[in-house]
Design an enzyme around this catalytic site. Structure first.
Site, PDB file in Angstrom:
ATOM      1  CG  ASP A  33      -1.970  -1.011   1.257  1.00 29.50           C
ATOM      2  OD1 ASP A  33      -2.032  -1.811   0.317  1.00 29.50           O
ATOM      3  OD2 ASP A  33      -2.761  -1.013   2.220  1.00 29.50           O
ATOM      4  CG  ASP A  34       0.189   3.775   2.137  1.00 33.10           C
ATOM      5  OD1 ASP A  34      -0.967   3.469   1.774  1.00 33.10           O
ATOM      6  OD2 ASP A  34       0.516   3.882   3.332  1.00 33.10           O
ATOM      7  CG  HIS A  88      -3.238   7.326   2.415  1.00 30.40           C
ATOM      8  ND1 HIS A  88      -3.307   7.310   3.795  1.00 30.40           N
ATOM      9  CD2 HIS A  88      -2.975   6.060   2.033  1.00 30.40           C
ATOM     10  CE1 HIS A  88      -3.078   6.069   4.216  1.00 30.40           C
ATOM     11  NE2 HIS A  88      -2.879   5.286   3.169  1.00 30.40           N
ATOM     12  CE1 TYR A 119      -3.955   6.469   7.843  1.00 26.50           C
ATOM     13  CE2 TYR A 119      -5.756   7.342   6.510  1.00 26.50           C
ATOM     14  CZ  TYR A 119      -4.481   7.456   7.024  1.00 26.50           C
ATOM     15  OH  TYR A 119      -3.719   8.568   6.718  1.00 26.50           O
ATOM     16  CG  HIS A 172       2.304   0.075   4.389  1.00 23.90           C
ATOM     17  ND1 HIS A 172       2.064  -0.852   5.360  1.00 23.90           N
ATOM     18  CD2 HIS A 172       1.162   0.773   4.212  1.00 23.90           C
ATOM     19  CE1 HIS A 172       0.801  -0.724   5.768  1.00 23.90           C
ATOM     20  NE2 HIS A 172       0.232   0.244   5.091  1.00 23.90           N
TER      21      HIS A 172
HETATM   22 ZN   LIG Z   1      -2.596   3.275   2.974  1.00 26.10          ZN
END
Ligand SMILES: [Zn+2]
Length: 204
Positions: A33-34, A88, A119, A172
Site C-alpha cells: 500500500d501507499d 490517502h 487505514y 507498505h
Molecule cells: Zn494506505
C-alpha cells in the site's frame, strides 16, 4: 485488540469486503500500500522478481503522478494495481461526495476494479457506492511494517503462524516501512517459498 491477524468473526460482521481469497492450494497474496515510492517500490519489485512472485500494489493517485515511471514498471512486470484514493483519505473523516470524487480522481490514472480504503476506514455509504465499480479489498494479515517500535521477530512469527492458503498480507512500499520491510519481505518470501507456496497478484 488484535495486532496482526484479523479475527475470524470480522469478515462475518463486515460482509461485502474481500478479506481472503478462497484457495485450496498453497498461495499467498502479498499487497503493498501507499506507493509508488522512489526507493521502496523498486526495492519491492526487485525482491519479488528474485522469488518469481507477483503481488498487488494499492497505489495513491498523487504518488502515481509523481512516480509515473515506477508505476509503469509495476504494470510492465505483470503485477496488479488497485485504487487507494488520490490523497490517502480517511473515510471516517471524509464526506461521501469528497471520498467518491477523490477515488474517481485516482481512477484517472489507476485502471483497476480493486479498491482498498486507506487505514481500512470506510463508511457503509462509501462502501455501498464503491462496490458498484470495485471489489473492496481488506486483509487477513497485517505485517505492521510501518511501526517503528515493531518487534521484527514478533511480526515475522505472526506472519508465519497465521498465513494460510489464500491469505492477503499487507505491507507498505513507503518511507516509514522501509527499514522493517527490508527484513520482513525477503524473510516472508523465503519461508513460504520453502513451504511450497506461490505468490499471486489479485484479479489475474
Ligand atoms: Zn494506505
Amino acid at each position: 485488540m488484535y495486532r496482526f491477524k484479523v479475527p475470524d468473526i470480522l469478515p462475518t460482521l463486515l460482509p461485502g469486503f474481500l478479506w481472503r481469497v478462497d484457495a485450496n492450494e498453497p498461495v499467498l497474496y502479498l499487497t503493498f500500500d501507499d506507493g509508488p515510492h522512489h526507493e521502496m517500490t523498486p526495492y519491492v519489485l526487485d525482491t519479488l522478481h528474485q522469488f518469481n512472485a507477483k503481488a498487488t500494489f494499492f497505489c495513491v493517485g498523487e504518488n502515481v503522478l509523481k512516480y509515473a515511471e515506477i508505476y509503469q514498471r509495476i504494470l510492465a512486470e505483470n503485477h496488479s494495481v488497485g485504487n487507494h484514493t488520490f490523497n490517502h483519505l480517511n473515510g471516517w473523516k471524509t464526506s461521501l461526495a469528497k471520498y467518491l470524487e477523490n477515488t474517481s480522481r485516482a481512477a484517472e490514472t489507476i485502471q483497476s476494479n480493486l479498491f482498498r480504503p486507506p487505514y481500512g476506514r470506510i463508511t457503509p455509504a462509501q462502501a455501498h457506492h464503491l462496490r458498484e465499480k470495485y471489489t473492496l479489498v481488506m486483509w487477513d494479515i497485517l505485517s505492521r511494517d510501518y511501526e517503528h517500535s515493531l518487534s521484527l521477530k514478533k511480526s515475522l512469527n505472526a506472519i508465519k503462524t497465521y498465513s494460510r492458503p489464500g491469505s492477503l498480507l499487507v505491507f507498505h512500499d513507503s518511507e516509514k516501512a522501509a527499514s522493517n520491510l527490508k527484513t520482513l519481505l525477503p524473510e516472508t518470501l523465503t519461508y513460504f517459498r520453502d513451504k511450497g507456496y506461490r505468490f499471486d497478484a489479485l484479479g489475474v
